[in-house]
Design a protein around this motif. Structure first.
Motif, mmCIF file in Angstrom:
data_model
loop_
_atom_site.group_PDB
_atom_site.id
_atom_site.type_symbol
_atom_site.label_atom_id
_atom_site.label_comp_id
_atom_site.label_asym_id
_atom_site.label_seq_id
_atom_site.Cartn_x
_atom_site.Cartn_y
_atom_site.Cartn_z
ATOM 1 N N ASN A 96 7.515 1.813 64.248
ATOM 2 C CA ASN A 96 7.193 0.905 63.145
ATOM 3 C C ASN A 96 7.451 1.582 61.805
ATOM 4 O OD1 ASN A 96 6.423 -1.146 64.834
ATOM 5 N ND2 ASN A 96 4.229 -0.752 64.662
ATOM 6 N N ILE B 179 4.730 3.620 69.279
ATOM 7 C CA ILE B 179 4.935 2.355 68.562
ATOM 8 C C ILE B 179 4.851 2.573 67.058
ATOM 9 C CG2 ILE B 179 4.029 0.030 68.179
ATOM 10 C CD1 ILE B 179 5.329 0.511 70.960
ATOM 11 N N ASN B 180 3.839 3.298 66.609
ATOM 12 C CA ASN B 180 3.644 3.490 65.175
ATOM 13 C C ASN B 180 4.771 4.288 64.546
ATOM 14 O OD1 ASN B 180 1.245 2.041 65.165
ATOM 15 N ND2 ASN B 180 -0.027 3.855 65.514
ATOM 16 N N LEU C 201 12.326 0.576 73.790
ATOM 17 C CA LEU C 201 10.999 0.544 74.401
ATOM 18 C C LEU C 201 11.043 -0.066 75.798
ATOM 19 C CD1 LEU C 201 8.805 -0.569 71.345
ATOM 20 C CD2 LEU C 201 8.824 1.678 72.430
ATOM 21 N N VAL D 283 5.047 -5.954 69.030
ATOM 22 C CA VAL D 283 5.886 -5.173 68.118
ATOM 23 C C VAL D 283 7.035 -6.028 67.602
ATOM 24 C CG1 VAL D 283 7.447 -3.185 67.931
ATOM 25 C CG2 VAL D 283 5.304 -2.976 69.189
ATOM 26 N N ILE E 209 4.984 -4.547 73.539
ATOM 27 C CA ILE E 209 6.345 -4.656 73.002
ATOM 28 C C ILE E 209 6.561 -6.010 72.347
ATOM 29 C CG2 ILE E 209 8.799 -4.727 73.645
ATOM 30 C CD1 ILE E 209 8.145 -2.640 75.807
ATOM 31 N N TYR F 121 0.522 5.414 73.674
ATOM 32 C CA TYR F 121 1.583 4.417 73.486
ATOM 33 C C TYR F 121 1.700 4.032 72.021
ATOM 34 C CZ TYR F 121 2.224 3.716 78.503
ATOM 35 O OH TYR F 121 2.532 3.896 79.830
ATOM 36 N N MET F 122 0.541 3.941 71.358
ATOM 37 C CA MET F 122 0.580 3.509 69.964
ATOM 38 C C MET F 122 1.179 4.571 69.046
ATOM 39 S SD MET F 122 -0.234 0.522 70.365
ATOM 40 C CE MET F 122 0.065 0.112 68.645
#
Length: 515
Positions: A277, A273-274, A325, A355, A352, A269-270
């Motif tokens: 980001n 996310i990363n 997301l 984030v 989320i 998941y990261m």
């Protein structure tokens, strides 16, 4: 001003090109590495990387502090002063390299207790860690000059070199993992490409700045001439410690309170996310130096106008990321890796929300850095203490949920209330009520569309049984109209989005035609 905008746009364009390329590779390589190298090894490398992140706290924020002192001499093209500041940076980073190397050796003593039960064996653990350690030290000793390039609004030069090398490295690692499935070989490739990157990039720096002269001895002596460097470094240090625990220690904490295998699951998941980001960081890296230059000019009216323009753009990008997301991350993970890799919905919603907090605070943080406002050390320690307390209380019982709740409770009030007040009162010298009058429409609109996204997801998307083809079809049908609606309402309800669109007069005229 024209040059500032041009360089900012170049930073963004180059960053976007490499973002798209690395995005595909990240998801493809993750699947190959999990299948060919195993979840345990991927979880192990995630934990070792987090240990390296912990050691990098020794940097103390020196880079951020030094960059602040480069804005004015770069604007004045003062080579003598730039050489003085960069010599200080070289001396300080050499000290940091020594500290990180020593710290890494000490921490590695405890590996038999931490990783002794892994099937990969301790020799691989030590080999991988010392390779990562050598890579990190080399970065401090040889790549520090990239901070000058970034401060000079040429981050696109840094990205073009290091992202190109990173992409080639990923391709080589994918091929070797698929054909040989050798864990040592995977680590060696990373080390080799680090050396290649250092050599190539520093040759470019020599051509770009032939007048740059680094003198370590003078760098040490210049610390007395620039006492503000160490003062601001001490202030930033608390922020760095806090940021590591809040944003870069997740996999360490998951490994400590749950399991190494769950580190790989959470890491899936990261990665998503990363990468998202990183999309917003393209804007921050592209515009951060420009904001520093803008603040140095001292035009408050223009500074405020750009603040709200960037805030509008940030909320548009944050909306694209967060709504995406909410709608698609769970079904995407199932299609990408399989149902067994899916985390439960509560964990995903907390991820989320974290984030959102992290991304929405970006403009305020950029301006705080541009003004050199690092004196609110108490705020960083407050965040840190709350995070550690909540995490230690909840993580043993709730696992990943407890870790994420520690982040939410510690960050929310400082990021959303204190930091804006600090910026407006100490930097912009404005009443904080002006901030709230401007920001409330963004929060309100964002909340409405968040609820709509959750309703759409629960109504139309079957997380368990959906195929990749159907997921892509639904995304194509649902998402563009959803985001366009969000953009139009932002445009008609906020001045910041009008400022931004006005940079394209034809589009602005079309959207403002009276009907």
């Amino acid at each position: 001003m024209g040059q500032r905008v041009h360089r900012s746009m170049m930073n963004i364009k180059v960053g976007m090109v490499f973002y798209v390329m690395s995005l595909f590779l990240a998801f493809f390589s993750r699947k190959v590495f999990l299948d060919c190298l195993g979840a345990e090894f991927i979880g192990l490398t995630g934990m070792l990387m987090n240990i390296m992140s912990f050691l990098s706290v020794a940097e103390l924020g020196i880079g951020t502090s030094i960059v602040y002192f480069l804005y004015k001499p770069l604007q004045e093209d003062n080579h003598e002063k730039i050489n003085e500041v960069m010599s200080m940076l070289a001396y300080l980073y050499r000290c940091i390299g020594i500290i990180i190397g020593s710290g890494g050796l000490i921490i590695s003593i405890f590996f038999p207790w931490w990783f002794g039960s892994l099937s990969t064996g301790l020799p691989l653990v030590y080999f991988a860690f010392y390779s990562f350690l050598g890579t990190s030290i080399a970065g401090y000793l040889f790549n520090y000059r990239q901070l000058l390039v970034g401060a000079n609004q040429k981050q696109y030069v840094v990205n073009s070199y290091f992202q190109s090398i990173s992409i080639i490295q990923s391709i080589v690692q994918i091929l070797l993992a698929y054909y040989y499935r050798n864990l040592y070989l995977w680590v060696i490739v990373g080390l080799i490409f680090t050396v290649i990157g250092i050599i190539i990039f520093n040759r470019r720096i020599d051509k770009e700045y032939p007048w740059l002269q680094i003198d370590l001895k003078n760098g040490k002596e210049n610390l007395k001439k620039y006492p503000e460097v160490l003062k601001k470094t001490r202030q930033i240090f608390a922020q760095r410690i806090k940021d590591f625990i809040l944003y870069r220690s997740d996999e360490l904490l998951v490994g400590a309170f749950v399991s190494v295998v769950q580190v790989a699951y959470y890491g899936n998941y990261m990665i998503i996310i990363n990468k998202l980001n990183f999309l917003t960081n393209i804007l921050s890296d592209g515009m951060g130096a420009g904001i520093g230059n803008l603040v140095a000019e001292g035009n408050m009216s223009n500074t405020l106008k750009v603040f709200w323009e960037l805030m509008a753009v940030r909320f548009l990008i944050v909306g694209i990321i967060i709504f995406g997301l909410l709608l698609f991350i769970q079904p995407f993970v199932v299609c990408w890796l399989g149902t067994e890799y899916r985390l439960n919905d509560i964990i995903v919603y907390l991820i989320i929300f974290n984030v959102f907090i992290f991304l929405s605070r970006g403009v305020v943080e950029m301006y705080i850095s541009a003004y050199g406002l690092f004196s609110d050390v108490w705020a960083a320690w407050t965040e840190l203490i709350i995070n550690i307390t909540v995490t230690l209380c909840l993580a043993p019982y709730f696992g990943i949920i407890g870790i994420l709740l520690g982040k939410v409770t510690s960050v929310f009030f400082i990021a959303c209330f204190w930091k804006p007040y600090f910026l407006f009162s100490k930097g912009l010298n404005q009443e904080v009520s002006a901030y709230w009058l401007g920001i409330i429409p963004y929060y309100g609109l964002f909340a409405i569309f968040t609820v709509l996204a959750i309703i759409i997801k629960n109504t139309l998307l079957d997380v368990e049984g959906i195929s990749l083809t159907r997921l892509l079809s639904l995304a194509f049908v649902i998402y563009p109209p959803f985001i366009l609606c969000y953009f139009f309402i932002l445009f008609y309800t906020t001045k910041g989005m009008k400022y931004f669109v006005a940079r394209k007069p034809k589009l602005f005229n079309i959207l403002t035609i009276k009907r």
